[in-house]
Design an enzyme around this catalytic site. Structure first.
Site, PDB file in Angstrom:
ATOM      1  N   GLY A 263       0.753  -1.169  -0.204  1.00  0.00           N
ATOM      2  CA  GLY A 263      -0.120  -0.147  -0.077  1.00  0.00           C
ATOM      3  C   GLY A 263       0.814   1.280  -0.128  1.00  0.00           C
ATOM      4  O   GLY A 263       0.229   2.276   0.264  1.00  0.00           O
ATOM      5  N   ASP A 283      -5.981  -6.297  -4.081  1.00  0.00           N
ATOM      6  CA  ASP A 283      -4.978  -7.137  -3.836  1.00  0.00           C
ATOM      7  C   ASP A 283      -5.498  -8.449  -3.793  1.00  0.00           C
ATOM      8  O   ASP A 283      -6.596  -8.564  -3.151  1.00  0.00           O
ATOM      9  CB  ASP A 283      -4.355  -6.894  -2.758  1.00  0.00           C
ATOM     10  CG  ASP A 283      -2.733  -7.701  -2.675  1.00  0.00           C
ATOM     11  OD1 ASP A 283      -1.946  -7.269  -3.201  1.00  0.00           O
ATOM     12  OD2 ASP A 283      -3.191  -8.912  -2.142  1.00  0.00           O
ATOM     13  N   ASP A 310      -8.804 -10.249  -7.782  1.00  0.00           N
ATOM     14  CA  ASP A 310      -7.647 -10.810  -8.950  1.00  0.00           C
ATOM     15  C   ASP A 310      -7.528  -9.659 -10.023  1.00  0.00           C
ATOM     16  O   ASP A 310      -8.257  -9.606 -10.990  1.00  0.00           O
ATOM     17  CB  ASP A 310      -8.289 -12.146  -9.432  1.00  0.00           C
ATOM     18  CG  ASP A 310      -7.123 -12.890 -10.200  1.00  0.00           C
ATOM     19  OD1 ASP A 310      -6.105 -11.969 -10.559  1.00  0.00           O
ATOM     20  OD2 ASP A 310      -7.489 -14.148 -10.410  1.00  0.00           O
ATOM     21  N   CYS A 380       9.822  -4.146 -10.312  1.00  0.00           N
ATOM     22  CA  CYS A 380      10.796  -4.038  -9.543  1.00  0.00           C
ATOM     23  C   CYS A 380      11.876  -4.941 -10.044  1.00  0.00           C
ATOM     24  O   CYS A 380      12.683  -5.540  -9.274  1.00  0.00           O
ATOM     25  CB  CYS A 380      10.773  -4.115  -8.093  1.00  0.00           C
ATOM     26  SG  CYS A 380      10.083  -5.426  -7.275  1.00  0.00           S
TER      27      CYS A 380
END
Length: 427
Positions: A263, A283, A310, A380
């Site tokens: 979050g 989520d 989902d 990431c």
């Protein structure tokens, strides 16, 4: 100190057996230790896993038998001792050797203790005479062992960055990262927070080019600080903050965060929007959605609504409803190796299915954006198949979308986590 080493060995054993990063195991093992010993336990586990390929190469070069024949628990202890002798200068050699031998005897008997003692004392001799064996061979193999990164990943980075750039990235992955704080402007400001932290002995400096971001090397455990408990700052790498800056949501708008947990980016959206408008945070795990709701209360962001959903499955009611959509998708994590050393043990087959999932989530996210709205896709990781290639496939089949820009942030260049950001606009 001995308790810290025993706990660290248990952490290494748990990792070897489960293959998962033993965060919960470390917390459990450290709960009865002093803060200093708990910190040492974490440093030992992180450091040993971070350098395990080089440690194993060195040990195999000086061991009287193959490491494959060493009892697994004894080998874990040997790695732990070698890490202390090679990388943790503040630990006396005698303590590193003696305590490691005790661990080896505990798990493998007196014979195992004698073997470990001989190997570690040989290691000290070679270290002190600058005679330690060094990785050789082809460039990819040498870099892989020297910096303990998987060979397949090193080859991918050599192709992308060249030898000098690849080595700089691998070196940066093995260096400690400073802690970046995001000032919660819904409750305070940079100057006030800096003053408050300075009174507690924590010096901060602004992050260049990023609003309301501070960097420090002195934070320690944030839970001990009243400022953290009161929600005055959030720990978030500069790359994640730049991702939300690229989305640039405006006050009064409707934002959807597709894969929101834990979050941090959702909260930053609320800050940028001055807590005006609406944010829907999704989520797939209900307990993580509940955590987002809890953090929204803590940080004073009451425009956030969190739901368990989902992200790859479209919700008809949300079609073309959002002004801004943030699509920070699940990824391999190869941009945050310096913080999560377990990632370097992933194999290509472990992450082969990610691009298809990422493509699915991106297409679902695109369906939620209004004409004239904006979408940011981010990961990431620094792998092309999860980044540029996903965006290129999407754009090829989407005439009503324009790619406004994409960039990769690199630890060795930008000083951030490795991170990919692509900004798209619906015509």
């Amino acid at each position: 100190m001995a308790g810290a080493r025993d706990a660290a060995l248990q952490g290494l054993i748990a990792f070897r057996r489960s293959g998962a990063w033993p965060d919960l195991e470390l917390k459990r093992l450290s709960q009865d230790l002093s803060p200093e010993d708990a910190a040492l336990t974490t440093a030992l586990v992180y450091g040993t896993l971070q350098n395990r390929m080089l440690i194993d190469f060195t040990l195999q070069s000086i061991s009287s038998m193959s490491l494959k024949k060493v009892m697994p628990q004894v080998l874990d202890a040997l790695r732990l001792g070698a890490f202390q002798l090679l990388f943790l200068g503040r630990v006396p050699d005698s303590a590193a050797v003696n305590e490691t031998v005790k661990l080896a005897k505990k798990h493998g008997g007196s014979r195992a203790g004698g073997y470990v003692n001989a190997v570690l004392r040989r290691l000290i001799t070679l270290r002190d005479t600058d005679a330690l064996p060094q990785p050789g061979g082809a460039t990819d193999e040498r870099l892989s062992i020297r910096y303990s990164h998987p060979l397949w990943f090193v080859r991918a980075m050599l192709e992308r960055l060249g030898e000098d750039g690849c080595e700089a990235l691998l070196r940066a992955d093995n260096e400690p990262a400073a802690t970046t704080l995001r000032v919660n402007t819904l409750k305070t400001d940079c100057d006030s927070l800096c003053t408050l932290l300075r009174e507690q002995g924590i010096e901060c400096r602004p992050v260049p080019g990023l609003d309301n971001a501070l960097e420090t090397a002195q934070l320690g455990n944030p839970a001990r600080l009243r400022a953290f408990r009161d929600g005055l700052f959030y720990i978030q790498d500069a790359a994640g903050q730049r991702c939300v800056a690229a989305l640039a949501p405006t006050p009064g708008s409707f934002v959807i965060d597709m894969c929101a947990a834990p979050g941090g980016k959702t909260l930053l959206c609320a800050q940028i929007m001055h807590n005006q408008g609406r944010i829907l945070a999704m989520d797939i795990h209900p307990h993580k959605a509940a955590l987002i709701e809890k953090n929204a209360v803590k940080y004073g962001a009451d425009i956030i609504e969190a739901v368990a959903a989902d992200a790859s499955k479209p919700v008809g009611a949300l079609r073309q409803s959002a002004d801004f959509v943030l699509c920070d998708v699940p990824c391999s994590g190869f941009g945050v190796i310096r913080k999560k050393p377990d990632i370097r043990f992933k194999k290509p087959e472990d992450i082969a299915g990610l691009p298809a999932l990422q493509q699915s989530i991106l297409c679902t996210a695109a369906g939620y954006v209004k004409p004239g709205g904006r979408l940011v896709y981010s990961t990431c990781t620094v792998l092309r198949q999860e980044n540029e290639e996903v965006i290129e496939r999407f754009i090829q089949g989407a005439d009503d979308w324009a790619l406004e820009g994409m960039q990769t942030l690199w630890p060795h260049i930008d000083g951030t986590d490795g991170f990919f950001i692509a900004r798209l606009a619906r015509r």
